[in-house]
Scaffold this motif. Sequence first.
Motif, PDB file in Angstrom:
ATOM      1  N   LEU A   1       0.832  -1.202   0.133  1.00  0.00           N
ATOM      2  CA  LEU A   1       0.047  -0.022  -0.186  1.00  0.00           C
ATOM      3  C   LEU A   1       0.836   1.276  -0.044  1.00  0.00           C
ATOM      4  O   LEU A   1       0.406   2.422  -0.547  1.00  0.00           O
ATOM      5  N   GLY A   2       2.048   1.154   0.521  1.00  0.00           N
ATOM      6  CA  GLY A   2       2.827   2.231   0.684  1.00  0.00           C
ATOM      7  C   GLY A   2       2.803   3.252   1.923  1.00  0.00           C
ATOM      8  O   GLY A   2       2.085   2.761   2.946  1.00  0.00           O
ATOM      9  N   GLY A   3       3.048   4.501   1.863  1.00  0.00           N
ATOM     10  CA  GLY A   3       2.771   5.299   2.947  1.00  0.00           C
ATOM     11  C   GLY A   3       3.491   5.292   3.987  1.00  0.00           C
ATOM     12  O   GLY A   3       4.880   5.141   3.710  1.00  0.00           O
ATOM     13  N   ASP A   4       3.185   5.456   5.174  1.00  0.00           N
ATOM     14  CA  ASP A   4       4.117   5.224   6.452  1.00  0.00           C
ATOM     15  C   ASP A   4       4.057   3.931   6.690  1.00  0.00           C
ATOM     16  O   ASP A   4       3.531   3.225   7.644  1.00  0.00           O
ATOM     17  N   CYS A   5       5.096   3.169   5.856  1.00  0.00           N
ATOM     18  CA  CYS A   5       5.010   1.753   5.514  1.00  0.00           C
ATOM     19  C   CYS A   5       5.474   0.812   6.664  1.00  0.00           C
ATOM     20  O   CYS A   5       4.764  -0.237   7.175  1.00  0.00           O
ATOM     21  N   ASP A   6       6.486   1.531   7.758  1.00  0.00           N
ATOM     22  CA  ASP A   6       6.930   0.655   8.944  1.00  0.00           C
ATOM     23  C   ASP A   6       5.631   0.777   9.802  1.00  0.00           C
ATOM     24  O   ASP A   6       5.612  -0.499  10.461  1.00  0.00           O
ATOM     25  N   THR A   7       4.975   1.652   9.939  1.00  0.00           N
ATOM     26  CA  THR A   7       3.981   1.942  11.041  1.00  0.00           C
ATOM     27  C   THR A   7       2.539   1.002  10.400  1.00  0.00           C
ATOM     28  O   THR A   7       1.964   0.354  11.211  1.00  0.00           O
ATOM     29  N   LEU A   8       2.488   1.238   9.324  1.00  0.00           N
ATOM     30  CA  LEU A   8       1.046   0.610   8.831  1.00  0.00           C
ATOM     31  C   LEU A   8       1.249  -0.920   8.867  1.00  0.00           C
ATOM     32  O   LEU A   8       0.379  -1.727   9.152  1.00  0.00           O
ATOM     33  N   THR A   9       2.463  -1.369   8.419  1.00  0.00           N
ATOM     34  CA  THR A   9       2.823  -2.907   8.564  1.00  0.00           C
ATOM     35  C   THR A   9       2.991  -3.520   9.901  1.00  0.00           C
ATOM     36  O   THR A   9       2.592  -4.546  10.106  1.00  0.00           O
TER      37      THR A   9
END
Length: 272
Positions: free
Chosen positions: A216-224
């Motif tokens: 999805l991208g974005g704030d990738c570490d936090t989202l994941t």
Amino acid sequence: MYGAILGDIIGQPFEFDRGFKTKDFPLFSERPHFTDDTVMTIAICDGILKAGLDADESTMKNEMIRSMHLWGHKYPHAGYGQKFYLWIAAKKTEPYGSYGNGSAMRVSSVGWLFETLERTREVAGWSAEITHNHPEGIKGAEAAASVIWMARNGYSKSQIKEFVTKEFKYDLSRTCDEIRPDYHHVESCQETVPEAITAFMEGDGFEDVIRTAVSLGGDCDTLTDIAGGMAEAFYGVPGELKEKCHQYTPEDMHEVMLEFEKYKKQPKGNEL
């Protein structure tokens, strides 16, 4: 909690819109490392365990604050947001009205440590309020912890989705394919937690949830991180990936992980 930490480590190289919005990527970078998401996940867990699972609001909050300052000073260069960094550096104890996604990324242990959903939401709310006392910051933490609690207690994804939509008013109607094209780096709970939940909903196994979240991208570490915590509660973490979690984190964190294992509630079977 392992799922959240793995999500942080795997998602980190792709944050700030550095990914290619695909599920096809090496699971670990050449130099995998954790960020502030992992440090504060450990800190919240450590604070709760030090306070005791039956602690009252004041005791629990004070221990979480103490723990966040302790771990923040141990790892001062983990990538904190500016306001949070200043909160740690000055050893402040007052919240600062944030609705950032930090409240949701550090809450995964709460979904495992308590018998009831009511207590889970209560402690999740406290864990947010010590810094992120904006209603959206509190809601993000409660929602993330609630999904984990429900996932480990045998609720189906459709039941979880219905609960989250009704209780937290998050729009979960979009698919990942609909989110992906225009999604970009954003650090608010209201634009991270629903997307993490959607990645969890669409994934068909622990690793697939992780890959879907990264795509999805974005704030990738936090989202994941958030999606990974949910995936662990629903699917479990494969043994080889749990070993990676230990490999890429330091010994002092392992001590907290060991204590967490002693107190976490056992998951029940899930209906896909």
